[in-house]
Design a protein around this motif. Structure first.
Motif, PDB file in Angstrom:
ATOM      1  N   GLY A  42      18.741  17.053  -2.195  1.00 41.09           N
ATOM      2  CA  GLY A  42      17.872  18.846  -3.051  1.00 41.09           C
ATOM      3  C   GLY A  42      17.128  19.288  -1.835  1.00 41.09           C
ATOM      4  O   GLY A  42      17.488  19.677  -0.926  1.00 41.09           O
ATOM      5  N   PRO A  43      16.371  20.410  -2.616  1.00 40.35           N
ATOM      6  CA  PRO A  43      15.558  21.540  -1.489  1.00 40.35           C
ATOM      7  C   PRO A  43      14.902  20.703  -0.406  1.00 40.35           C
ATOM      8  O   PRO A  43      15.338  21.149   0.996  1.00 40.35           O
ATOM      9  CB  PRO A  43      14.873  21.948  -2.797  1.00 40.35           C
ATOM     10  CG  PRO A  43      15.239  21.570  -3.729  1.00 40.35           C
ATOM     11  CD  PRO A  43      15.570  20.457  -3.613  1.00 40.35           C
ATOM     12  N   ARG A  44      14.586  18.984  -0.667  1.00 40.09           N
ATOM     13  CA  ARG A  44      13.801  18.867   0.564  1.00 40.09           C
ATOM     14  C   ARG A  44      15.041  18.797   2.381  1.00 40.09           C
ATOM     15  O   ARG A  44      14.088  18.307   3.216  1.00 40.09           O
ATOM     16  CB  ARG A  44      13.208  17.486   0.420  1.00 40.09           C
ATOM     17  CG  ARG A  44      11.899  17.004   1.272  1.00 40.09           C
ATOM     18  CD  ARG A  44      11.263  15.978   0.206  1.00 40.09           C
ATOM     19  NE  ARG A  44      10.709  16.377  -0.328  1.00 40.09           N
ATOM     20  CZ  ARG A  44      10.554  16.237  -1.710  1.00 40.09           C
ATOM     21  NH1 ARG A  44      11.563  15.502  -1.877  1.00 40.09           N
ATOM     22  NH2 ARG A  44       9.550  16.366  -2.995  1.00 40.09           N
ATOM     23  N   GLY A  78      16.476  15.712   5.003  1.00 40.57           N
ATOM     24  CA  GLY A  78      17.945  15.617   5.727  1.00 40.57           C
ATOM     25  C   GLY A  78      18.296  15.424   5.191  1.00 40.57           C
ATOM     26  O   GLY A  78      18.037  15.850   3.497  1.00 40.57           O
ATOM     27  N   ALA A  79      19.957  15.110   4.500  1.00 41.28           N
ATOM     28  CA  ALA A  79      20.903  14.841   3.187  1.00 41.28           C
ATOM     29  C   ALA A  79      20.400  13.245   3.552  1.00 41.28           C
ATOM     30  O   ALA A  79      19.715  12.517   4.408  1.00 41.28           O
ATOM     31  CB  ALA A  79      22.272  15.450   3.337  1.00 41.28           C
ATOM     32  N   ASP A 127       9.030  25.859  -9.069  1.00 40.26           N
ATOM     33  CA  ASP A 127       9.966  25.435 -10.003  1.00 40.26           C
ATOM     34  C   ASP A 127      11.151  24.638  -9.437  1.00 40.26           C
ATOM     35  O   ASP A 127      12.211  25.123  -9.312  1.00 40.26           O
ATOM     36  CB  ASP A 127      10.501  26.855 -11.411  1.00 40.26           C
ATOM     37  CG  ASP A 127       9.453  27.679 -12.165  1.00 40.26           C
ATOM     38  OD1 ASP A 127       8.407  26.328 -12.231  1.00 40.26           O
ATOM     39  OD2 ASP A 127      10.118  28.481 -11.940  1.00 40.26           O
ATOM     40  N   TRP A 128      10.748  23.726  -8.492  1.00 40.95           N
ATOM     41  CA  TRP A 128      11.446  23.141  -8.113  1.00 40.95           C
ATOM     42  C   TRP A 128      13.010  21.962  -8.527  1.00 40.95           C
ATOM     43  O   TRP A 128      13.898  22.249  -8.109  1.00 40.95           O
ATOM     44  CB  TRP A 128      10.833  22.208  -7.124  1.00 40.95           C
ATOM     45  CG  TRP A 128       9.808  23.529  -5.863  1.00 40.95           C
ATOM     46  CD1 TRP A 128       8.833  23.335  -5.716  1.00 40.95           C
ATOM     47  CD2 TRP A 128      10.619  24.296  -4.667  1.00 40.95           C
ATOM     48  NE1 TRP A 128       8.458  24.881  -5.212  1.00 40.95           N
ATOM     49  CE2 TRP A 128       9.887  24.341  -4.631  1.00 40.95           C
ATOM     50  CE3 TRP A 128      11.641  24.546  -4.666  1.00 40.95           C
ATOM     51  CZ2 TRP A 128       9.792  25.737  -3.196  1.00 40.95           C
ATOM     52  CZ3 TRP A 128      12.388  25.177  -3.507  1.00 40.95           C
ATOM     53  CH2 TRP A 128      10.835  25.944  -2.913  1.00 40.95           C
ATOM     54  N   ALA A 129      12.332  21.386  -9.573  1.00 45.18           N
ATOM     55  CA  ALA A 129      13.062  20.596 -10.508  1.00 45.18           C
ATOM     56  C   ALA A 129      14.411  21.547 -10.839  1.00 45.18           C
ATOM     57  O   ALA A 129      15.630  21.280 -11.290  1.00 45.18           O
ATOM     58  CB  ALA A 129      12.827  19.669 -11.217  1.00 45.18           C
ATOM     59  N   VAL A 130      14.026  22.972 -11.760  1.00 44.11           N
ATOM     60  CA  VAL A 130      15.386  24.289 -11.868  1.00 44.11           C
ATOM     61  C   VAL A 130      15.715  24.262 -10.910  1.00 44.11           C
ATOM     62  O   VAL A 130      17.467  24.477 -11.688  1.00 44.11           O
ATOM     63  CB  VAL A 130      13.886  25.326 -12.404  1.00 44.11           C
ATOM     64  CG1 VAL A 130      14.709  26.108 -13.363  1.00 44.11           C
ATOM     65  CG2 VAL A 130      13.528  24.649 -13.696  1.00 44.11           C
ATOM     66  N   LEU A 131      15.057  24.716  -9.403  1.00 42.04           N
ATOM     67  CA  LEU A 131      16.395  24.702  -8.414  1.00 42.04           C
ATOM     68  C   LEU A 131      17.073  24.080  -8.303  1.00 42.04           C
ATOM     69  O   LEU A 131      18.437  24.476  -8.238  1.00 42.04           O
ATOM     70  CB  LEU A 131      15.114  25.254  -7.476  1.00 42.04           C
ATOM     71  CG  LEU A 131      16.129  26.169  -5.926  1.00 42.04           C
ATOM     72  CD1 LEU A 131      16.922  26.960  -6.349  1.00 42.04           C
ATOM     73  CD2 LEU A 131      15.140  26.232  -4.735  1.00 42.04           C
ATOM     74  N   ARG A 132      16.517  22.249  -7.958  1.00 39.82           N
ATOM     75  CA  ARG A 132      17.616  21.663  -6.920  1.00 39.82           C
ATOM     76  C   ARG A 132      18.639  21.026  -8.452  1.00 39.82           C
ATOM     77  O   ARG A 132      19.643  20.993  -8.099  1.00 39.82           O
ATOM     78  CB  ARG A 132      16.903  20.315  -7.576  1.00 39.82           C
ATOM     79  CG  ARG A 132      16.944  19.168  -6.796  1.00 39.82           C
ATOM     80  CD  ARG A 132      16.439  17.639  -7.365  1.00 39.82           C
ATOM     81  NE  ARG A 132      16.500  17.852  -8.902  1.00 39.82           N
ATOM     82  CZ  ARG A 132      14.810  17.164  -9.382  1.00 39.82           C
ATOM     83  NH1 ARG A 132      14.538  16.322  -8.642  1.00 39.82           N
ATOM     84  NH2 ARG A 132      15.239  16.985 -10.967  1.00 39.82           N
ATOM     85  N   ASP A 133      18.218  21.913  -9.491  1.00 43.13           N
ATOM     86  CA  ASP A 133      19.506  21.025 -11.143  1.00 43.13           C
ATOM     87  C   ASP A 133      20.166  22.221 -11.313  1.00 43.13           C
ATOM     88  O   ASP A 133      20.951  22.094 -12.134  1.00 43.13           O
ATOM     89  CB  ASP A 133      18.706  20.493 -12.234  1.00 43.13           C
ATOM     90  CG  ASP A 133      18.057  19.223 -11.715  1.00 43.13           C
ATOM     91  OD1 ASP A 133      18.103  18.281 -10.954  1.00 43.13           O
ATOM     92  OD2 ASP A 133      16.924  18.817 -12.266  1.00 43.13           O
ATOM     93  N   VAL A 134      19.682  23.380 -10.708  1.00 45.16           N
ATOM     94  CA  VAL A 134      21.082  24.758 -10.417  1.00 45.16           C
ATOM     95  C   VAL A 134      20.461  24.933 -12.732  1.00 45.16           C
ATOM     96  O   VAL A 134      21.721  24.787 -13.020  1.00 45.16           O
ATOM     97  CB  VAL A 134      22.376  24.761 -10.442  1.00 45.16           C
ATOM     98  CG1 VAL A 134      22.934  26.072 -10.702  1.00 45.16           C
ATOM     99  CG2 VAL A 134      22.680  24.047  -9.309  1.00 45.16           C
ATOM    100  N   THR A 135      19.673  25.029 -13.317  1.00 45.12           N
ATOM    101  CA  THR A 135      19.792  24.375 -15.382  1.00 45.12           C
ATOM    102  C   THR A 135      19.760  25.765 -15.453  1.00 45.12           C
ATOM    103  O   THR A 135      20.117  25.786 -16.622  1.00 45.12           O
ATOM    104  CB  THR A 135      17.955  23.664 -15.201  1.00 45.12           C
ATOM    105  OG1 THR A 135      17.576  23.204 -14.608  1.00 45.12           O
ATOM    106  CG2 THR A 135      18.062  24.272 -15.895  1.00 45.12           C
ATOM    107  N   ALA A 136      19.795  27.456 -14.779  1.00 46.53           N
ATOM    108  CA  ALA A 136      19.626  28.699 -14.737  1.00 46.53           C
ATOM    109  C   ALA A 136      21.109  28.921 -15.129  1.00 46.53           C
ATOM    110  O   ALA A 136      21.520  29.226 -16.823  1.00 46.53           O
ATOM    111  CB  ALA A 136      19.236  29.214 -14.537  1.00 46.53           C
ATOM    112  N   PHE A 137      22.309  28.397 -14.606  1.00 47.30           N
ATOM    113  CA  PHE A 137      23.263  28.214 -15.543  1.00 47.30           C
ATOM    114  C   PHE A 137      23.804  27.365 -15.876  1.00 47.30           C
ATOM    115  O   PHE A 137      25.654  27.168 -16.693  1.00 47.30           O
ATOM    116  CB  PHE A 137      24.050  27.589 -13.875  1.00 47.30           C
ATOM    117  CG  PHE A 137      24.201  29.168 -12.640  1.00 47.30           C
ATOM    118  CD1 PHE A 137      23.455  30.346 -12.946  1.00 47.30           C
ATOM    119  CD2 PHE A 137      24.653  28.989 -11.399  1.00 47.30           C
ATOM    120  CE1 PHE A 137      23.367  31.050 -11.983  1.00 47.30           C
ATOM    121  CE2 PHE A 137      24.962  29.677 -10.150  1.00 47.30           C
ATOM    122  CZ  PHE A 137      23.772  31.167 -11.309  1.00 47.30           C
TER     123      PHE A 137
END
Length: 354
Positions: A106-108, A113-114, A242-252
Motif C-alpha cells: 500500500g501507500p507506505r 518498500g514492498a 483518507d489513506w484507507a480510501v486511497l489504499r483500497d481504491v474505494t472510490a472506484f
C-alpha cells in the motif's frame, strides 16, 4: 481440494495435472484453468517475537488474524496491505500467503518498500512436489538465489507457499497528514518534491482533486518535518487523511467500468492520465495510478509503453483483454526458463498470464 499440511500439499501437487492456487480468493487475476487447490487449511501463527520484530505464519493464516496479533503489541506489517475486495467484487478472507504471492503493498511502500522487502523467509512446494525453504528469521546476506524475493509477486506460478516469515514494525508514536487542493499535474509535482526531500514521508497520494502527504514517527520529529514541508511547498494544511480510501481504491468500487492498475515512472503519470482522459487515483507520488475506464479501452497499454506497465484488474463483463500485457520476447524466454525449473510439468495456474 483443500489441504491442511505441507505434506498433503506436496502429495496433492504430485498427483495433479493442472491446479489453480487459491488462498482466500480475494486477489487472483486472469482466468487460470485446472482444479482449485485451497491453502486456507494451512493456518496459524507459528512464532511471534515482538522484541525481535519477527513473525512466522502458515500461508493460509488470515491477514486479519495476523494484524490482530501484531496490534496487541502495538506492531504492524509495515507495507500496509490493500484490501481490494470491494473494488474487484470479491468475497472471502485475505490470507498472508495470498498477500505474498501478489506482493500486495500500500501507500507506505514509498518509505519502507514492498511486501517482498519485509519478507525474511519462505517455505513452498514446487511443481515437482519438493518442499523448499529459503531465508530465515533474521536479515542477512547469503549467497545463492534469493527465492524469497522471487516468490513474492509470483502469483502462484512457481510454487505454492506454505509458510512465510516477516520483519514487522512498531506502530509510530505520531502521524500527521498534510493536504492541499491541487490539480493532478501540480499535485504530483508537489508529491515528487516531498518524496525527494529529507523529511522521510510515508505516504504520497492524489485523488479527487486533493494531494496528501503522510508523516509518521516520534511526535517531535513529525511536527518538525510537517512544518518544514509546509514551508517549502506552500498552501498545505494538516487534515484528516483518507489513506484507507486511497489504499483500497474505494472510490472506484461498485462503479461501472474496467479498472486498470498502472505502474509508472512517476514523472510520466500526469501526462498519461491527461492523454487518456480517464478518472484517476494516484499513489506512490505517481508511481502507481488507478484508472476507471467506462468503455474498456484497448489503447491503455499502448499509452504506457516504455514508461511502465498496465494490468487490467477488473475487466468489463465479457471483455477479452488479458489481465497482463504480453511479455517482450527476451522477458518471455526468461520467464519460461524460470517456470521450467520450478514447475517443469506446467501444473500451476495454466493460462493465468494469457
Amino acid at each position: 481440494m483443500r489441504v491442511s499440511s505441507e505434506a498433503e500439499l506436496a502429495e496433492a501437487i504430485c498427483a495433479a495435472r493442472a491446479l489453480v492456487i487459491r488462498g482466500g480468493g480475494t486477489r487472483g487475476l486472469g482466468v487460470p484453468s485446472g482444479e482449485v487447490l485451497e491453502t486456507a487449511g494451512l493456518s496459524g501463527v507459528q512464532l511471534y517475537e515482538p522484541g525481535a520484530l519477527t513473525l512466522v505464519a502458515q500461508a493460509g493464516t488470515s491477514l486479519a488474524e495476523i494484524e490482530a496479533v501484531l496490534a496487541a503489541e502495538r506492531q504492524r506489517l509495515a507495507f500496509e496491505v490493500p484490501d481490494l475486495r470491494a473494488l474487484l467484487g470479491r468475497n472471502g478472507v485475505s490470507t498472508i500467503g495470498g498477500v505474498v504471492a501478489a506482493n500486495a503493498s500500500g501507500p507506505r511502500r514509498v518509505q519502507v518498500g514492498a511486501c517482498r522487502d519485509a519478507l525474511l523467509g519462505v517455505r513452498f512446494v514446487d511443481g515437482a512436489g519438493r518442499i523448499i525453504k529459503n531465508g530465515g528469521r533474521v536479515m542477512k546476506n547469503v549467497t545463492g538465489y534469493d527465492l524469497v524475493k522471487l516468490m513474492a509477486g509470483s502469483a502462484g506460478s512457481l510454487g505454492v507457499i506454505s509458510e512465510v516469515s516477516f520483519k514487522v514494525q512498531a506502530v509510530p508514536e505520531a502521524e500527521v497528514t498534510l493536504m492541499a487542493e491541487r490539480g493532478l499535474a501540480e499535485g504530483l509535482a508537489d508529491l515528487r518534491a516531498a518524496l525527494g526531500s529529507p523529511f522521510d514521508i510515508s505516504g504520497a497520494g492524489w485523488m479527487a482533486g486533493r494531494a496528501m502527504i503522510r508523516i509518521e514517527g516520534m511526535a517531535g520529529s513529525v511536527a518538525y518535518r510537517a512544518a518544514e514541508l509546509r514551508a517549502r511547498l506552500g498552501g498545505w494544511q494538516e487534515a484528516q487523511g483518507d489513506w484507507a480510501v486511497l489504499r483500497d481504491v474505494t472510490a472506484f468500487a461498485g462503479r461501472m467500468g474496467a479498472v486498470w492498475r498502472l505502474a509508472l515512472k512517476p514523472s510520466a503519470a500526469a501526462g498519461i492520465v491527461a492523454a487518456l482522459g480517464l478518472e484517476a487515483i494516484c499513489d506512490w507520488g505517481g508511481g502507481l495510478v488507478w484508472l476507471l475506464d467506462p468503455e474498456g479501452r484497448a489503447d491503455v497499454r499502448a499509452a504506457v509503453a516504455g514508461l511502465g506497465a498496465a494490468t487490467l484488474m477488473r475487466p468489463l463483463p465479457g471483455q477479452s483483454l488479458p489481465a497482463f500485457a504480453p511479455e517482450a520476447a527476451g522477458v518471455a524466454a526468461l520467464t519460461a526458463a524460470i517456470r521450467a525449473q520450478f514447475d517443469p510439468r506446467g501444473v500451476f495456474n495454466q493460462g493465468m498470464m494469457g
